[in-house]
Design an enzyme around this catalytic site. Structure first.
Site, PDB file in Angstrom:
ATOM      1  N   ASP A 164       1.215   1.797  -4.304  1.00 13.45           N
ATOM      2  CA  ASP A 164      -0.048   1.764  -3.559  1.00 13.45           C
ATOM      3  C   ASP A 164      -1.217   1.901  -4.532  1.00 13.45           C
ATOM      4  OD1 ASP A 164      -1.847   1.763  -1.469  1.00 13.45           O
ATOM      5  OD2 ASP A 164      -1.596   3.899  -1.035  1.00 13.45           O
ATOM      6  N   LYS A 212      -3.893  -0.400  -4.504  1.00 16.41           N
ATOM      7  CA  LYS A 212      -5.109  -0.932  -3.882  1.00 16.41           C
ATOM      8  C   LYS A 212      -5.912  -1.786  -4.861  1.00 16.41           C
ATOM      9  CE  LYS A 212      -5.527   2.959  -0.639  1.00 16.41           C
ATOM     10  NZ  LYS A 212      -4.361   3.745  -1.084  1.00 16.41           N
ATOM     11  N   ASP A 261     -10.410  -6.333  -7.827  1.00 20.90           N
ATOM     12  CA  ASP A 261     -11.131  -6.740  -9.031  1.00 20.90           C
ATOM     13  C   ASP A 261     -11.357  -8.239  -8.939  1.00 20.90           C
ATOM     14  OD1 ASP A 261     -12.218  -6.842 -11.658  1.00 20.90           O
ATOM     15  OD2 ASP A 261     -10.865  -5.262 -12.338  1.00 20.90           O
ATOM     16  N   THR A 297      -7.945   4.648   6.334  1.00 21.78           N
ATOM     17  CA  THR A 297      -7.781   5.519   7.499  1.00 21.78           C
ATOM     18  C   THR A 297      -8.617   6.784   7.408  1.00 21.78           C
ATOM     19  OG1 THR A 297      -5.777   6.427   6.481  1.00 21.78           O
ATOM     20  CG2 THR A 297      -5.491   4.687   8.127  1.00 21.78           C
ATOM     21  N   LYS A 300       6.340   6.236  -1.578  1.00 23.93           N
ATOM     22  CA  LYS A 300       5.088   5.630  -2.017  1.00 23.93           C
ATOM     23  C   LYS A 300       4.654   6.273  -3.316  1.00 23.93           C
ATOM     24  CE  LYS A 300       0.861   6.722  -1.212  1.00 23.93           C
ATOM     25  NZ  LYS A 300      -0.502   7.016  -0.722  1.00 23.93           N
ATOM     26  N   ARG A 348       1.788  14.554   3.363  1.00 18.91           N
ATOM     27  CA  ARG A 348       1.743  16.010   3.394  1.00 18.91           C
ATOM     28  C   ARG A 348       2.588  16.665   4.484  1.00 18.91           C
ATOM     29  NH1 ARG A 348      -4.700  15.857   2.682  1.00 18.91           N
ATOM     30  NH2 ARG A 348      -4.247  13.788   3.536  1.00 18.91           N
TER      31      ARG A 348
END
Length: 241
Positions: free
Chosen positions: A64, A66, A69, A128, A37, A219
């Site tokens: 990614d 997002k 607009d 999330t 990603k 992570r």
């Protein structure tokens, strides 16, 4: 239980880091991991070249960004993002059905220009990192699950290939959207991993068992002492579940 190949196709490693770290991780995971990603942190620093770099190293890329607009801008942005070679692109479901339709038109425009497969679209439902209190803070006074369901139905109906949701909503989304929809779940934490800033989380095996198509894991892999072993442990968990 997944096969080894299925497990590797279902894990997206989130490279939410600087370029040198991303390149080092990609070098170590090359030939093992299938997906990475590229999010805002890395893309805003390096631009389209980082997507091409990952593609050249053999990875499929979830870009990614997002997008959120006005529909006109999103169509152009989706086209530009698709032209980088991204395999999967995120947009915000809250942008309206017309925005989703224009994002779909943008990736179709790009596919016509460059040939090959169209970049698939997944719509963000509720981040999330958000829980019920965070949702209420921005004026949405319905249960998280109901808001996810509303945005998912609208987005897929307008042309998205699937959605991004927490593992907690995966089963509900699979039932709502059917077997072909992409259900991408961040907030996945292998057993024993730190939760961090995620609120609605699950283990890799439970997320897949609930109906998720793909798991975004950052992570717990990228900041592990041995990222390769951390990645392989997730693969084993999915194969043994």
């Amino acid at each position: 239980m997944l096969t080894d190949d299925e497990a590797r196709e279902s894990i997206i490693i989130a490279l939410d880091c600087d370029c040198d770290t991303a390149i080092d991780l990609a070098t170590r995971l090359r030939g093992k991991a299938r997906w990475v990603k590229v999010g805002m942190t890395l893309f805003y620093a390096e631009g389209p070249s980082i997507v091409r770099e990952m593609r050249d190293r053999g990875f499929k890329v979830f870009l990614d960004l997002k997008l959120h607009d006005i529909p006109f801008q999103v169509r152009g942005a989706a086209r530009s993002a698709s032209l980088t070679g991204a395999d999967l692109l995120s947009i915000h479901g809250m942008g309206s059905s017309e925005m989703v339709r224009q994002a779909r038109a943008g990736v179709e425009d790009a596919a016509g220009e460059r040939g090959g497969d169209r970049t698939r679209l997944v719509a963000i439902s509720v981040l999330t990192s958000m829980d019920q209190d965070a949702l209420a803070e921005i004026g949405i006074d319905v249960p998280v699950e109901r808001e996810v369901e509303r945005l998912a139905g609208m987005s897929v109906g307008a042309g998205a290939d699937g959605i991004v949701c927490s593992p907690k909503e995966a089963a509900q989304m699979r039932e709502l959207l059917g077997p072909k929809a992409l259900i991408v779940t961040p907030g996945v934490r292998p057993r024993g991993a730190a939760v961090g800033d995620q609120k609605r989380i699950a283990t890799p095996a439970s997320a897949i068992g609930a109906g998720a198509s793909m798991l975004v894991i950052g992570r717990p892999i990228t900041q592990a002492d041995d990222p390769v072993e951390a990645y392989e442990s997730v693969v084993r968990e999915l194969c043994e579940a």
